[in-house]
Design a protein around this motif. Structure first.
Motif, mmCIF file in Angstrom:
data_model
loop_
_atom_site.group_PDB
_atom_site.id
_atom_site.type_symbol
_atom_site.label_atom_id
_atom_site.label_comp_id
_atom_site.label_asym_id
_atom_site.label_seq_id
_atom_site.Cartn_x
_atom_site.Cartn_y
_atom_site.Cartn_z
ATOM 1 N N TYR A 1 -4.953 -0.526 -5.079
ATOM 2 C CA TYR A 1 -6.002 0.460 -5.322
ATOM 3 C C TYR A 1 -7.356 -0.221 -5.389
ATOM 4 O O TYR A 1 -7.456 -1.426 -5.611
ATOM 5 C CB TYR A 1 -5.729 1.228 -6.617
ATOM 6 N N LYS A 2 -8.395 0.579 -5.159
ATOM 7 C CA LYS A 2 -9.739 0.053 -5.265
ATOM 8 C C LYS A 2 -10.326 0.543 -6.583
ATOM 9 O O LYS A 2 -10.208 1.712 -6.918
ATOM 10 C CB LYS A 2 -10.589 0.565 -4.104
ATOM 11 N N GLY A 3 -10.896 -0.351 -7.349
ATOM 12 C CA GLY A 3 -11.380 0.083 -8.650
ATOM 13 C C GLY A 3 -12.619 -0.668 -9.088
ATOM 14 O O GLY A 3 -12.908 -1.762 -8.598
ATOM 15 N N SER B 1 -1.677 -3.504 -8.395
ATOM 16 C CA SER B 1 -1.363 -2.949 -9.695
ATOM 17 C C SER B 1 -0.152 -3.623 -10.304
ATOM 18 O O SER B 1 0.989 -3.221 -10.079
ATOM 19 C CB SER B 1 -1.109 -1.451 -9.550
ATOM 20 N N ALA C 1 0.842 -1.195 0.000
ATOM 21 C CA ALA C 1 0.000 0.000 0.000
ATOM 22 C C ALA C 1 0.877 1.244 0.000
ATOM 23 O O ALA C 1 0.638 2.199 -0.743
ATOM 24 C CB ALA C 1 -0.920 -0.013 1.220
ATOM 25 N N TRP D 1 -10.588 -4.595 -4.718
ATOM 26 C CA TRP D 1 -9.211 -4.174 -4.467
ATOM 27 C C TRP D 1 -8.290 -4.875 -5.459
ATOM 28 O O TRP D 1 -8.441 -6.060 -5.724
ATOM 29 C CB TRP D 1 -8.780 -4.507 -3.041
ATOM 30 N N GLY E 1 2.214 2.235 -3.152
ATOM 31 C CA GLY E 1 1.237 2.683 -4.134
ATOM 32 C C GLY E 1 0.797 1.600 -5.091
ATOM 33 O O GLY E 1 0.305 1.890 -6.174
#
Length: 947
Positions: free
Chosen positions: A179-181, A425, A173, A422, A176
């Motif tokens: 992410y939530k998408g 990436s 986290a 979640w 980076g």
RNA sequence: GCACGGGUAGCUCAAUGGUAGAGCAAACGGUUGAUAACCGUUAGGUUCCUGGUUCAAAUCCCGGCUCGUGCACCA
């Protein structure tokens, strides 16, 4: 002859029959009680480390299957070999305990399903289920003879493990990478959860195949070619196999470079389809080509942004262009529902047409689906078809069988559904991941391309699961703003609680318990809700490099030396481990990855209960023992699929028996041997030296094979050596010296010296593959030969002894063996004609075209008849003819080696059974030859009658 | 559909482009001092098929068959 003379027969406590069911278990008990694994680690703690990190088997069953046995045995062969080589090679077994299949298995027997109990109650049952399965699997693994730290395995449900996993999440986290998408992801309506790519499998499925008209809006007619502007009914025709996704349709995709024909038809007005597919579409829709005419042809790119009306919803469907459109099936006009397909989603994003996904987690249409609300998606196909038909939008309808994604656990068809999830990436570290792949040694080498291609193409990793049995995604949301708290320090607080209380705390505790009562986020909000999703179970096992290898000091940190799993793990564990490790450390967690194929039956078919060709490990063990199963593992080339079955096992049991008896011969003949009486190398006879030379060759090659993980070569080598070099050659020939020379004679001690060398090496070579056999041998070895070592597992792997190498001797004896082959054929002829029984009844005459070879044979002197196990053997001079004299029985001739077999001369010696003219010469020992008489006198024991 | 890997004796495996080999299993025989052990002999092959390159192909090339795996299957 009423009496028999005593000879030196073998004596040993090592039984011929393995009695594996009892003996292997005794041996395992000894290893456990004497802490042999721990002693081995202690002994080798200063050696270079070689850590094979265990991929955790899944705890959905309490019994392992043959594939798991193959995997575990391969691992054990490696760690035992490395340990004996002097490496510090700890092995910590692991178990994968969370996840959907366990949850499903538990729910199967629960009335009312998951809603009938609290998450905590469900989790408790899952935990009990997993741990009881662990017990069963552990028993199975131990019975295979696998060594390791069974007292302290790693388990993904362990609170320390969970805490470490949360900390990995925290780091990712912070970097980076999380992410939530909103994305269409593969969703199992049956299991009610999102699935990762690795959990999808494809299989045949019968779908509706329909052609549907999308009418061009009147206001878009101006964008059409001149020739059709005045037509009142112009429609793009799409083809789809999933009618139920039509309510979510927001567009029609064309290929920018395809030509599209505007075809005037009698029945359906003007329809637009790709030129390349025109005829097949017309045919499929039952339109007579002769009645249809092409009014205009236009490139896809110039039709972009035309607006159509949705066939049954008051809504616009936008014409877009995309390269994913193909011309092999359909119409060249692709129905686009961004909420139900990844490519649709991407294209829709580009054109900003929005996302619609009117299906809930159980696969039922929501209010957004209008008149179809409340129907299950697969039950909606027919009503939608009927509706289209009523509206005159349906051009054709049929059934089509094609491959379709299914849930790999429940085997039901999957759907694409856009929901908030979640994601990790992968895009954020793809380059590093690909680079890391390059630094790893992949065995076989093709594995590298395989995982490279997968990582290169894979989409972001959906790590959300909408279930209860797993590690929660440790994120809090502001109650007011809904904003997620994705801070490393906050997540680490969760980890600290989990470390003590386990992840149940997530359900049992309030947010303030983790955050502190006066916690506020950046915007000053102090009220929070907890995320309800848990993590993909692949995330659990994917972080073991951190939660186990880095966390347990005895494993000495990443990267470890080896991962060893089935080749399906390229898309599973190898990948999840790689991705998380790269995200954390920018490097692979392993230096080498070794893969094996799947177990199939003897005819190459997959094993399945319905076919009835399943081989159960415990049944093999019951019948043959673990070592035979291990021998099977070592005997096959596991890079491809590996066969197993009744015939193979029976053969392996034979090989095992042969190994056992080979060793038994050595043990028996060493019962009275003290290494103090060993004969110096220079005083050994030629054949002793020769076999020691061959032994070095074996050692060198075995080490190469183990180093390359090519165990099947080891198996062939070892078997060949025991059968060809030892049993039928050296042992057979040397038996006379062992049995009939006087006990302490140099001749006999020389053989024993050699046998001891052979035994010491062989027992060690046996350890990695057949440890029980090796240990059984060790425990039955005369104490003097063991150097006070408690277990063979604590000995060192043999190395080549250069002082035993003698290439000249090697050539010399290989020539002699060629001669021996011809002699055997001649003897067999005499035997077949019933002229002799035992070869000792024969005398051999040899005549060799090659004078050098003749010389070699002559130089053997008294050893020559021993080589053939005949009573006499003579090499004739070049000018002598092979006799046809009296007593001639048979002959054979091959490549200049000419052999005649005659009746042996003289009388049979009562002790050594060889025929000799000496028998009867001595009045005191009229039944003995000279050598036996001397031996009997030397041993002081003679004329003892045998019982 | 595309890609990769495999296909050699009944089985498990070998064979730098140079007469296809081992072991096991089978059949037959021997021994009875490794004895529910041991030894010997024999048989077993169109190297998946078809073309080609080469003096020479299991091996190199084209095409196919078959098994496996992966990818794509989207509408």
């Amino acid at each position: 002859m009423s009496e028999k003379y005593s000879v030196n027969l073998p004596q040993t406590s090592f039984p011929m029959k393995a009695n594996s069911a009892v003996r292997e278990v005794e041996i395992q008990k000894m290893w456990e009680e004497d802490k042999i694994y721990e002693q081995s680690l202690e002994k080798r703690k200063d050696g270079a480390k070689f850590v094979l990190h265990d991929g955790p088997p899944y705890l959905s069953s309490n019994k392992i299957h043959i594939g798991t046995a193959l995997n575990k045995i391969l691992k054990d062969i490696v760690t035992k070999y490395k340990a004996l080589q002097g490496y510090y090679a700890p092995y910590v077994p692991g178990y994968d305990s969370h996840g959907l299949p366990i949850e499903n298995a538990v729910l199967k027997d629960v009335k009312g399903g998951r809603n009938s109990m609290t998450p905590i109650e469900l989790r408790r049952r899952c935990r009990d289920f997993a741990l009881s399965n662990l017990k069963g699997q552990e028993t199975n693994f131990k019975r295979l003879g696998v060594w390791g730290d069974w007292e302290h395995p790693y388990i993904t449900l362990d609170s320390k493990f969970e805490a470490a996993q949360i900390r990995v999440f925290a780091k990712m986290a912070a970097a980076g990478y999380l992410y939530k998408g909103l994305k269409p992801i593969t969703w199992c309506p049956n299991c009610e959860t999102a699935l990762a790519e690795a959990e999808v499998e494809y299989g045949d499925h019968v779908s509706e195949s329909i052609y549907v008209k999308f009418a061009v809006k009147p206001e878009s007619l101006a964008k059409l070619p001149e020739a059709v502007r005045n037509e009142s009914d112009v429609s793009f025709v799409i083809w789809t196999t999933t009618p139920w996704t039509l309510p979510a349709n927001l567009g029609v995709a064309l290929h920018p470079d395809f030509n599209y024909d505007f075809v005037k038809t009698a029945e359906h007005g003007v329809i637009v389809v790709a030129e390349a597919l025109r005829n097949s579409v017309l045919k499929a829709c039952g339109i007579d080509e002769s009645t249809a005419s092409v009014l205009a042809t236009e490139k896809g790119s110039s039709l972009e942004y035309i607006e159509c009306v949705h066939p049954f919803v008051q809504r616009t469907s936008l014409v877009m262009v995309g390269d994913h459109v193909t011309a092999d099936t359909g119409t060249g006009c692709v129905h686009t529902a961004p909420g139900h397909g990844p490519e649709d989603f991407l294209l829709g994003n580009k054109y900003k047409i929005g996302v619609l996904s009117p299906v809930d987690g159980r696969g039922f249409f929501t209010e957004e689906a209008g008149q179809f609300a409340g129907l299950r998606y697969d039950k909606a196909n027919q009503p939608i078809l009927d509706h289209l038909s009523e509206l005159g939008k349906l051009l054709a309808h049929s059934k089509v069988t094609h491959s379709y994604p299914h849930c790999w656990r429940c085997k039901k068809p999957l759907i694409f559904r856009a929901t908030e999830q979640w994601f990790a990436s992968v895009d954020g570290f793809r380059k590093q991941a690909l680079k890391a792949i390059d630094t790893v040694e992949w065995i076989p080498a093709s594995g590298k391309n395989r995982i490279f291609a997968m990582v290169e193409k894979r989409a972001d990793w959906c790590i959300s699961r909408q279930r209860s049995w797993g590690v929660p995604i440790p994120v809090f949301y502001s109650r007011k703003t809904g904003k997620p708290l994705l801070r490393e320090d906050v997540i680490r607080k969760v980890a600290d609680v989990f470390e003590v209380e386990g992840s149940d705390a997530w359900w049992e505790r309030e947010p303030s318990y983790f955050l502190g009562t006066d916690f506020k986020d950046e915007e000053g909000e102090s009220e929070f809700d907890k995320e309800t999703d848990i993590m993909d179970v692949w995330f659990d096992s994917g972080v073991t490099h951190s939660s186990v290898v880095d966390a347990r000091p005895e494993l000495r940190g990443t990267p470890c030396e080896l991962y060893l799993e089935g080749s399906d793990q390229h898309r599973g564990w190898f990948q999840s481990s790689l991705l998380t490790s790269v995200a954390l450390h920018d490097r692979a967690p392993y230096k080498t990855v070794l893969t094996h194929g799947f177990v199939v039956d003897e005819t190459g078919r997959k094993m399945s209960k319905s076919v009835g060709n399943v081989v159960e490990p415990d049944e093999v063990i019951k019948q043959y023992g673990a070592d035979v199963l291990r021998l099977w593992v070592a005997s096959v080339n596991y890079t491809d699929d590996v066969p197993i079955g009744k015939n193979m096992l029976a053969q392996l049991a034979e090989v095992y028996r042969k190994l056992r008896n080979t060793v038994r011969y050595m043990l028996g003949n060493l019962h009275d041997f003290d290494p103090k009486d060993a004969v110096k190398y220079e005083d050994l006879t030629g054949i002793d030296k020769f076999i020691l030379h061959r032994l070095q060759d074996l050692v060198v090659r075995v080490r190469e094979d183990f180093d390359k993980y090519e165990f099947f070569k080891y198996y062939q080598l070892l078997q060949n050596f025991c059968v060809v070099d030892l049993s039928s050659f050296y042992f057979d020939i040397v038996k006379d010296r062992l049995y009939t020379s006087s006990k302490r004679s140099v001749s006999r001690r020389a053989v024993q010296t050699t046998l001891n060398e052979l035994l010491q090496v062989l027992v060690r070579l046996l350890v990695p593959v057949t440890p029980h056999l090796a240990e059984d041998i060790w425990q039955n070895m005369p104490e003097l030969l063991k150097g006070n070592e408690r277990s063979v597992l604590l000995t060192d792997f043999p190395v080549e002894r250069k002082e035993y190498l003698d290439a000249e001797l090697d050539n010399f004896w290989k020539d002699l063996i060629t001669v021996r082959v011809v002699v055997n054929k001649a003897l067999e002829q005499a035997r077949g004609a019933r002229k002799i029984g035992s070869s000792l009844e024969a005398k051999v005459l040899l005549k060799l075209d090659d004078a050098k070879l003749a010389e070699k044979l002559l130089s053997l002197n008294q050893e020559l008849n021993g080589l053939f196990i005949t009573s006499q053997a003579t090499v004739l001079a070049q000018n002598e003819a092979l006799s046809t004299e009296e007593g001639h029985l048979s002959d054979a001739s091959e490549s200049g080696i000419n052999v005649a077999v005659l009746q042996a001369s003289g009388t049979k010696c009562a002790r050594c059974w060889k025929y000799s003219l000496e028998v009867g010469e001595n009045a005191e020992y009229p039944e003995l030859c000279n050598a036996c008489r001397e031996a009997v006198i030397a041993d002081g024991a003679f004329c003892s009658s045998r019982t």
